[in-house]
Enzyme design. Structure first.
Site, mmCIF file in Angstrom:
data_model
loop_
_atom_site.group_PDB
_atom_site.id
_atom_site.type_symbol
_atom_site.label_atom_id
_atom_site.label_comp_id
_atom_site.label_asym_id
_atom_site.label_seq_id
_atom_site.Cartn_x
_atom_site.Cartn_y
_atom_site.Cartn_z
ATOM 1 N N GLY A 59 0.828 -1.189 0.000
ATOM 2 C CA GLY A 59 0.000 0.000 0.000
ATOM 3 C C GLY A 59 0.870 1.250 0.000
ATOM 4 O O GLY A 59 1.516 1.540 -0.987
ATOM 5 N N SER A 134 6.330 -4.590 -1.894
ATOM 6 C CA SER A 134 5.900 -3.256 -2.294
ATOM 7 C C SER A 134 6.144 -2.293 -1.123
ATOM 8 O O SER A 134 7.265 -2.220 -0.621
ATOM 9 C CB SER A 134 4.435 -3.300 -2.732
ATOM 10 O OG SER A 134 4.059 -2.116 -3.394
ATOM 11 N N TRP A 135 5.117 -1.556 -0.663
ATOM 12 C CA TRP A 135 5.295 -0.739 0.538
ATOM 13 C C TRP A 135 5.765 -1.592 1.701
ATOM 14 O O TRP A 135 6.518 -1.121 2.559
ATOM 15 C CB TRP A 135 3.998 -0.024 0.887
ATOM 16 C CG TRP A 135 3.915 0.424 2.313
ATOM 17 C CD1 TRP A 135 3.133 -0.108 3.291
ATOM 18 C CD2 TRP A 135 4.664 1.481 2.941
ATOM 19 N NE1 TRP A 135 3.343 0.550 4.495
ATOM 20 C CE2 TRP A 135 4.279 1.527 4.308
ATOM 21 C CE3 TRP A 135 5.619 2.389 2.483
ATOM 22 C CZ2 TRP A 135 4.810 2.448 5.212
ATOM 23 C CZ3 TRP A 135 6.150 3.297 3.387
ATOM 24 C CH2 TRP A 135 5.751 3.326 4.732
ATOM 25 N N ASP A 309 7.183 -5.387 -13.759
ATOM 26 C CA ASP A 309 6.511 -4.611 -12.712
ATOM 27 C C ASP A 309 6.344 -3.156 -13.166
ATOM 28 O O ASP A 309 7.324 -2.476 -13.437
ATOM 29 C CB ASP A 309 7.352 -4.681 -11.429
ATOM 30 C CG ASP A 309 6.635 -4.152 -10.204
ATOM 31 O OD1 ASP A 309 5.742 -3.303 -10.347
ATOM 32 O OD2 ASP A 309 6.991 -4.583 -9.091
ATOM 33 N N HIS A 341 3.833 -6.896 -10.749
ATOM 34 C CA HIS A 341 4.063 -6.441 -9.386
ATOM 35 C C HIS A 341 3.454 -7.360 -8.326
ATOM 36 O O HIS A 341 4.020 -7.515 -7.244
ATOM 37 C CB HIS A 341 3.480 -5.032 -9.225
ATOM 38 C CG HIS A 341 3.675 -4.443 -7.870
ATOM 39 N ND1 HIS A 341 4.913 -4.078 -7.388
ATOM 40 C CD2 HIS A 341 2.794 -4.165 -6.864
ATOM 41 C CE1 HIS A 341 4.793 -3.584 -6.167
ATOM 42 N NE2 HIS A 341 3.520 -3.632 -5.821
#
Length: 363
Positions: A59, A134-135, A309, A341
């Site tokens: 996120g 990711s985050w 990605d 991704h």
């Protein structure tokens, strides 16, 4: 008539899972702050006496899902999933309580402190594996840099460093010139690979406000709704933001099925938390990760990144690995998968599972 039915319809995982879906051993809400009373929803899977794995979702605002426990051998690992502040089943959420409440005391510093609070509450006293994508990779790196004594191994997917250029690639692209030339490549960006998904994301914002798409979206989110029309406008903007990211997360998006990214409760939390963090440069000092990467030199770090990605292009992993090598902290492994991704693409699932299966046992 030409029959296209044999074409691959999606790149997401199907039968590649090694470990079966399972119910959580236990779950709960842990109060981690006051004013507002932030409570984290958490779940535990696998062996309660196993090697602890702290899973950090993406996120910001993406929330966890039970499927994330399937990367890990349930006979070996004690897997902890939790929803970060403001999203998922944590309380309060942006969707239910609004940003004025749920985004108060919601920064990277608070999320790092929450991880320590959660591990203490669950009786994790030694080193743990930290698994994030990711985050979640950003948060895992920040946590490890600040608390290297807590981390046995880092397993990172879809590296996100959050520099301004990374955000512009995904959210700005050719938006400023879109009204005059929607299919012209006037700037680099994810839109080049997903022009059909880019259209509703850009057209949610008026042409005069497209010079800074992230600021324009945040202005909509920050406006206190006066009536149902304002609330609908915010929901439409949150959904456009959320569906854009959800669509481009998969190399081959599921046809006409944005899934949770189009659900109102998810979209409102996800989009507004991301806009909040991005407007504040992830609440990190400039260069905080790469400048301090030497602090994790002793921590074995495994990286998996999809070649295709478009949320976090592969160059972000390249920058991280260059910084690690310069600090004498070269990754223990680096796998480039033929994927986008999402953690749920087949090759990425196989790579992450293989890493967890191959880690030396703790203690």
């Amino acid at each position: 008539m030409i029959d296209f039915s044999g074409l691959q319809q999606a790149s997401t995982v199907r039968d590649e899972w090694k470990y079966p879906a399972a119910a959580a051993n236990r779950s709960g809400l842990l109060q981690v702050d006051h004013a507002p009373d932030h409570k984290l929803y958490w779940e535990e899977y696998g062996d309660p006496a196993g090697e602890p794995v702290m899973v950090l979702h993406g996120g910001p605002g993406g929330a966890c899902a039970p499927v994330m426990a399937r990367f890990f051998d349930p006979a070996r690992y004690r897997v902890i999933l939790f929803d970060q502040r403001g999203c998922g089943k944590s309380e309060p959420t942006v969707a239910a309580a609004g940003p004025a409440v749920a985004l108060t005391r919601n920064t990277t510093d608070h999320l790092v402190a929450d991880i320590r609070t959660l591990r203490d509450a669950l009786g994790i006293s030694g080193r743990m594996h930290v698994f994030g994508g990711s985050w979640g990779s950003t948060l895992a790196l920040v946590y490890a840099i600040r608390h290297p004594e807590d981390v046995a191994t880092l397993v990172l997917r879809g590296i996100f460093l959050g520099d301004r250029e990374d955000l512009l690639y995904m959210y700005q692209g050719n938006a400023a010139t879109y009204a005059e030339a929607p299919f012209s490549i006037t700037a680099p960006g994810s839109y080049v690979a997903y022009p059909e998904a880019w259209k509703p994301f850009v057209e949610t914002i008026a042409p005069a406000e497209r010079d800074d798409m992230m600021a324009a979206y945040k202005a909509i989110f920050d406006r206190a709704p006066r009536d149902d029309a304002d609330r609908l406008r915010q929901l439409q903007a949150a959904t456009a933001w959320s569906v854009w990211e959800g669509t481009i997360s998969s190399m081959i998006p599921p046809a006409d099925d944005p899934g949770k990214f189009a659900e109102a409760a998810f979209a409102l939390s996800f989009a507004q938390i991301e806009a909040h963090f991005f407007a504040h440069e992830l609440f990190l000092a400039p260069g905080e990760i790469v400048d301090n990467i030497g602090r994790i030199a002793a921590i074995p770090t495994h990286i998996v990144h999809g070649r295709f990605d478009q949320v976090c292009p592969l160059t972000q992993a390249s920058r991280l690995i260059e910084a690690m090598a310069g600090a004498g902290a070269a990754p223990a492994s680096f796998a480039i998968t033929n994927a986008g991704h999402s953690a749920m693409e087949a090759q990425t699932v196989l790579a992450l599972t293989a890493i967890m299966d191959g880690l030396p046992r703790l203690g």
